[in-house]
Design a protein around this motif. Sequence first.
Motif, PDB file in Angstrom:
ATOM      1  N   UNK A  63       0.738  -1.083   0.194  1.00  0.00           N
ATOM      2  CA  UNK A  63      -0.040  -0.014   0.128  1.00  0.00           C
ATOM      3  C   UNK A  63       0.694   1.296  -0.117  1.00  0.00           C
ATOM      4  N   UNK A  64       2.021   1.320  -0.184  1.00  0.00           N
ATOM      5  CA  UNK A  64       2.955   2.612  -0.561  1.00  0.00           C
ATOM      6  C   UNK A  64       2.139   3.012  -1.601  1.00  0.00           C
ATOM      7  N   UNK A  65       2.269   4.522  -1.586  1.00  0.00           N
ATOM      8  CA  UNK A  65       1.812   5.490  -2.216  1.00  0.00           C
ATOM      9  C   UNK A  65       2.604   5.085  -3.868  1.00  0.00           C
ATOM     10  N   UNK A  66       3.813   4.918  -3.892  1.00  0.00           N
ATOM     11  CA  UNK A  66       4.550   4.586  -5.442  1.00  0.00           C
ATOM     12  C   UNK A  66       4.062   3.289  -5.875  1.00  0.00           C
ATOM     13  N   UNK A  67       3.257   2.426  -5.156  1.00  0.00           N
ATOM     14  CA  UNK A  67       2.742   1.230  -5.771  1.00  0.00           C
ATOM     15  C   UNK A  67       1.166   1.218  -5.854  1.00  0.00           C
ATOM     16  N   UNK A  68       0.416   2.043  -5.184  1.00  0.00           N
ATOM     17  CA  UNK A  68      -1.165   2.032  -5.256  1.00  0.00           C
ATOM     18  C   UNK A  68      -1.763   3.165  -5.467  1.00  0.00           C
ATOM     19  N   UNK A  69      -0.686   4.391  -5.894  1.00  0.00           N
ATOM     20  CA  UNK A  69      -1.137   5.963  -5.865  1.00  0.00           C
ATOM     21  C   UNK A  69      -1.914   6.099  -7.003  1.00  0.00           C
ATOM     22  N   UNK A  70      -1.880   5.400  -8.117  1.00  0.00           N
ATOM     23  CA  UNK A  70      -2.452   5.839  -9.309  1.00  0.00           C
ATOM     24  C   UNK A  70      -3.873   4.950  -9.464  1.00  0.00           C
ATOM     25  N   UNK A  71      -3.907   3.899  -8.712  1.00  0.00           N
ATOM     26  CA  UNK A  71      -5.287   3.374  -8.694  1.00  0.00           C
ATOM     27  C   UNK A  71      -6.548   4.051  -9.322  1.00  0.00           C
ATOM     28  N   UNK A  72      -6.895   4.989  -8.342  1.00  0.00           N
ATOM     29  CA  UNK A  72      -8.117   5.954  -8.480  1.00  0.00           C
ATOM     30  C   UNK A  72      -8.026   6.420 -10.094  1.00  0.00           C
ATOM     31  N   UNK A  73      -6.918   6.827 -10.867  1.00  0.00           N
ATOM     32  CA  UNK A  73      -6.556   7.471 -11.805  1.00  0.00           C
ATOM     33  C   UNK A  73      -7.095   6.264 -12.802  1.00  0.00           C
ATOM     34  N   UNK A  74      -6.494   5.063 -12.655  1.00  0.00           N
ATOM     35  CA  UNK A  74      -6.832   4.083 -13.458  1.00  0.00           C
ATOM     36  C   UNK A  74      -8.080   3.876 -13.602  1.00  0.00           C
ATOM     37  N   UNK A  75      -8.988   3.704 -12.440  1.00  0.00           N
ATOM     38  CA  UNK A  75     -10.455   3.609 -12.443  1.00  0.00           C
ATOM     39  C   UNK A  75     -11.151   4.702 -13.123  1.00  0.00           C
ATOM     40  N   UNK A  76     -10.785   5.914 -12.991  1.00  0.00           N
ATOM     41  CA  UNK A  76     -11.211   7.126 -13.746  1.00  0.00           C
ATOM     42  C   UNK A  76     -10.988   7.025 -15.152  1.00  0.00           C
ATOM     43  N   UNK A  77      -9.908   6.337 -15.579  1.00  0.00           N
ATOM     44  CA  UNK A  77      -9.675   6.451 -16.938  1.00  0.00           C
ATOM     45  C   UNK A  77     -10.123   4.877 -17.704  1.00  0.00           C
ATOM     46  N   UNK A  78     -11.111   4.135 -16.771  1.00  0.00           N
ATOM     47  CA  UNK A  78     -11.624   3.260 -17.655  1.00  0.00           C
ATOM     48  C   UNK A  78     -11.530   1.684 -17.039  1.00  0.00           C
ATOM     49  N   UNK A  79     -10.793   1.457 -15.984  1.00  0.00           N
ATOM     50  CA  UNK A  79     -10.504   0.220 -15.571  1.00  0.00           C
ATOM     51  C   UNK A  79     -11.642  -0.362 -14.646  1.00  0.00           C
ATOM     52  N   UNK A  80     -12.093  -1.554 -15.208  1.00  0.00           N
ATOM     53  CA  UNK A  80     -13.433  -2.153 -14.459  1.00  0.00           C
ATOM     54  C   UNK A  80     -13.104  -3.580 -14.093  1.00  0.00           C
TER      55      UNK A  80
END
Length: 463
Positions: A63-80
């Motif tokens: 859960x460090x930011x440099x391993x999970x920090x862009x997950x919300x952006x991934x979802x925002x851009x279409x990950x389902x």
Amino acid sequence: MIIYSCHGAAKQVTGSCHLITCNDRRVLIDCGMFQGSEEVERANAEPFGFDPAGIDVLLLTHAHLDHCGRIPLLVRRGFRGRILTTAATRELARVVMLDAAGLQEEDARRAQRNNRRGEAVAPPLYTLDDALHALDFFGADVGYDKTVPVVDGVSARFLDAGHILGSASILLELDDGKQHRRMLFSGDLGNPGRPLLRDPTPAPPADYVVMESTYGDRPHRSVPDSVDEMYQAIRDTVNRRGNVVIPTFALERTQEILYYLHRGIAGGAIPPHVRVFLDSPMAISATEIFRRHPECFDDGFLDELQHGDPFAMPGLHFTRETAESMAINNVDGGAIILAGSGMCNGGRVRHHLKHNLWRERCSVVFVGYAAEGTLARRIIDGAASVRVFNEEIPVRAQVWTINGFSAHADQPSLLAWLGDAPRRKVFLVHGEYGRGMQAMQETLAARGVGCQLPGLHEPIKID
């Protein structure tokens, strides 16, 4: 056909993100944030190098930011797809992503307030709503040492990485109908012999290994020597009637430092009248999560838990509210202030640096890694002054750098983890290109181990 590509932490330390394509199914390992200079952090808003909507499953090492920090952006851009990880990582990732979203919204508002020219202000990378939405995609928790199906032709086994609570290395079994390959992703590996967590599980047999190399060029100082130096820094500063500012990573490092402060005060190595402020809402939440996951603890630490709270001490204050944090600025001396972020690029620690860095009787004690371009790195490298909140602050406080507390394995520990089992190839990631990464490549080459440093977005056929 099996294809591997690296979309973050390629010839650099942060932004870990790896893609495996097998049977036309796509599995992502981590989706972290780039951290460092403004130029480095601008990469967070760039395209991922793949279509987020085409990812079937995301496997999260920790859960460090440099391993999970862009997950919300991934979802925002279409990950389902689904997100699979350990129970502790899921809980910590929730705290980390919500905190990151809040900080980005706050920074965007501050930029708008300070916008005197009417220029367009960059929006936050993602919002609190985006982070909350991302949490909906986390699936059932994965236990250590259990094989779980991922997609057709791919299964995964999570192994204890000993880095932070819930951290894992991930062993993938890959079968494209023509060949079967085992590929191991180290994630971030912990430093063995630390008091709270178990040592990393040694690397099992695997054809290919994707391995971190943060400290691939050197050994760490011993933990006992590092603890003694921290105690010395605190005693010297308190005797000068100054404050000690310790920039800390909220996950695991903070808890480890609290543990040693508890022992130092109880054993007389630290003056008993010192006040300790944990000024990090995320670290406070993480400490509470720690107590809920004994399955991750070292046996010795479990025994200590039976006899009391190893994080508690007289004079310890948890400051969640902003007003409480601001009140710490009125403390003239005799305080230990733990605040994030560890690299000083965000969070409340910047306020404490602004109020203490210019004071000769104060100290700043760095206990973790600082990437190039970060505020922490500039201070460590000896800058005469640094810019904090658009104000130039002279560096007059005593600066201590104690690397024995690192949550990353050093070079000897990385080599011991990898072992002597034959490998087709080792891919080195998550390291400074001119330092740890190249040094580890040379060391492995001298041992006859085939080694490659993947380029960003470079497709590599796994045969």
